[in-house]
Design a protein around this motif. Sequence first.
Motif, short mmCIF file in Angstrom:
data_model
loop_
_atom_site.label_atom_id
_atom_site.label_comp_id
_atom_site.label_asym_id
_atom_site.label_seq_id
_atom_site.Cartn_x
_atom_site.Cartn_y
_atom_site.Cartn_z
N TYR A 1 35.14 51.13 28.29
CA TYR A 1 34.41 50.33 29.29
C TYR A 1 33.37 51.13 30.04
CZ TYR A 1 37.36 46.30 28.48
OH TYR A 1 37.97 45.21 27.90
N GLU A 2 33.57 52.45 30.09
CA GLU A 2 32.53 53.29 30.69
C GLU A 2 31.27 53.29 29.84
OE1 GLU A 2 31.05 56.07 33.60
OE2 GLU A 2 32.68 54.62 33.58
N SER A 3 31.47 53.21 28.52
CA SER A 3 30.32 53.25 27.61
C SER A 3 29.53 51.95 27.59
CB SER A 3 30.80 53.57 26.19
OG SER A 3 31.64 52.52 25.69
N ASN A 4 30.18 50.81 27.90
CA ASN A 4 29.44 49.54 27.85
C ASN A 4 29.13 48.98 29.24
OD1 ASN A 4 31.81 48.45 28.83
ND2 ASN A 4 32.04 46.91 27.23
N GLY A 5 29.25 49.86 30.27
CA GLY A 5 28.89 49.43 31.62
C GLY A 5 29.91 48.51 32.26
N TRP A 6 31.16 48.58 31.82
CA TRP A 6 32.24 47.77 32.36
C TRP A 6 31.93 46.28 32.22
CZ3 TRP A 6 36.87 49.97 33.59
CH2 TRP A 6 36.87 51.36 33.70
N MET A 7 31.53 45.92 31.00
CA MET A 7 31.26 44.52 30.66
C MET A 7 32.40 44.00 29.79
SD MET A 7 28.28 44.04 32.11
CE MET A 7 27.59 42.59 31.36
N VAL A 8 32.79 42.75 30.04
CA VAL A 8 33.84 42.10 29.26
C VAL A 8 33.17 41.29 28.16
CG1 VAL A 8 35.78 40.49 29.29
CG2 VAL A 8 35.37 41.99 31.26
N GLY A 9 33.51 41.58 26.92
CA GLY A 9 32.89 40.88 25.80
C GLY A 9 31.43 41.25 25.62
N GLY A 10 30.99 42.30 26.31
CA GLY A 10 29.61 42.73 26.19
C GLY A 10 28.62 41.86 26.94
N ARG A 11 29.11 40.83 27.69
CA ARG A 11 28.19 39.91 28.37
C ARG A 11 28.50 39.73 29.85
NH1 ARG A 11 28.84 34.77 24.56
NH2 ARG A 11 31.01 35.43 24.85
N SER A 12 29.78 39.64 30.22
CA SER A 12 30.15 39.33 31.60
C SER A 12 30.61 40.59 32.33
CB SER A 12 31.28 38.30 31.63
OG SER A 12 30.90 37.12 30.94
N LYS A 13 30.16 40.69 33.59
CA LYS A 13 30.57 41.83 34.40
C LYS A 13 32.06 41.74 34.72
CE LYS A 13 29.09 45.56 36.57
NZ LYS A 13 28.39 46.64 35.87
N MET A 14 32.75 42.84 34.60
CA MET A 14 34.19 42.84 34.83
C MET A 14 34.49 42.54 36.29
SD MET A 14 36.98 45.85 34.03
CE MET A 14 36.65 45.78 32.28
N LYS A 15 35.55 41.75 36.53
CA LYS A 15 35.98 41.40 37.88
C LYS A 15 37.32 42.04 38.23
CE LYS A 15 33.61 36.92 37.83
NZ LYS A 15 33.77 35.44 37.97
N ASP A 16 38.20 42.20 37.24
CA ASP A 16 39.55 42.71 37.50
C ASP A 16 39.91 43.67 36.37
OD1 ASP A 16 42.18 43.24 38.04
OD2 ASP A 16 42.81 41.15 38.22
N TRP A 17 39.87 44.97 36.65
CA TRP A 17 40.11 45.94 35.58
C TRP A 17 41.57 45.93 35.13
CZ3 TRP A 17 43.60 49.91 35.91
CH2 TRP A 17 44.03 50.31 37.17
N LYS A 18 42.49 45.54 36.03
CA LYS A 18 43.90 45.50 35.63
C LYS A 18 44.15 44.39 34.61
CE LYS A 18 45.92 47.60 39.76
NZ LYS A 18 46.88 47.44 40.87
N ALA A 19 43.47 43.25 34.80
CA ALA A 19 43.59 42.17 33.82
C ALA A 19 43.03 42.62 32.47
CB ALA A 19 42.85 40.92 34.32
N ALA A 20 41.90 43.34 32.50
CA ALA A 20 41.32 43.86 31.26
C ALA A 20 42.26 44.87 30.61
CB ALA A 20 39.96 44.50 31.55
N ALA A 21 42.95 45.66 31.44
CA ALA A 21 43.90 46.64 30.90
C ALA A 21 45.08 45.95 30.23
CB ALA A 21 44.38 47.56 32.02
N ARG A 22 45.55 44.86 30.82
CA ARG A 22 46.67 44.13 30.20
C ARG A 22 46.26 43.54 28.85
NH1 ARG A 22 47.48 42.78 35.72
NH2 ARG A 22 46.35 40.80 35.47
N ASN A 23 45.02 43.02 28.77
CA ASN A 23 44.53 42.52 27.49
C ASN A 23 44.43 43.66 26.48
OD1 ASN A 23 44.29 39.85 28.29
ND2 ASN A 23 42.21 40.12 29.04
N TRP A 24 44.02 44.82 26.95
CA TRP A 24 43.93 46.00 26.08
C TRP A 24 45.30 46.32 25.51
CZ3 TRP A 24 39.69 49.19 24.91
CH2 TRP A 24 39.99 50.40 24.30
N MET A 25 46.32 46.27 26.36
CA MET A 25 47.69 46.57 25.91
C MET A 25 48.18 45.54 24.90
SD MET A 25 49.23 47.55 29.66
CE MET A 25 48.42 48.76 30.70
N LEU A 26 47.84 44.28 25.12
CA LEU A 26 48.22 43.24 24.15
C LEU A 26 47.55 43.49 22.81
CD1 LEU A 26 48.03 40.03 26.38
CD2 LEU A 26 50.09 41.13 25.49
#
Length: 235
Positions: A172-197
Amino acid sequence: MNFIQHLLDAFAKMDREKLLKAYHVSLYISLFRIWNRNRFDNPIWVNRDELKTMSKIGSNNTYYKALRTLEDCGFIKYTPSFDPQVASKVYLYTFDIGTCTPPISKVNPLYKHIKYIYSIYSNEENQKEMKETNMNDKSKKAFQKPPIEHIQIYFEQKGYSEIEAQRFFNYYESNGWMVGGRSKMKDWKAAARNWMLNIQRYQVNSFEKQGTNAQDKMASKEQRNFSSRNYNEPL
């Protein structure tokens, strides 16, 4: 004047008046709003179109009838101007002390109602500014990049290694903390849980793929052994 006690007494009086309907109450509240802007100074100068808009009354007949009924019931004293260029005059009786306060206004009645009309729009503008301020406050609380240490602690709490936390951070540091490459991330913990899944799905798929490859190898080996046999020789 104690306006809270005034309203309580006015409402109690309305409850006792059988002639009053909903539009009478609405018109009185609109008159009270203008009176409040006038610092409870009597009389107030009113404009018909303004009052109809504020009280949600559509008919001129209903408007004038409601004013006369409020006057007959002892809530106001209405003095029409009969001139479209001059605002009408209304005294509101104060119920917290049981008296009427009708000092002569020092404001030119020809233009005073314009001030009230402006007050309506100025209130709307104030509400718009407050809404914009709230939106700006929310934007100020936008997403902030978490430190790598916080990510490592969170991954450790969920049973994952620091290396996986570092992978998450680097991605996420490399893509500017974007979700799906389009939306700015709002909750990094939610993104982390998706990463774990996704890690769990990858492990399951990898295991299934390995099992399939092992079965294919065994079948291929048996097929080779089967094809290399010489069936002309006895067992």
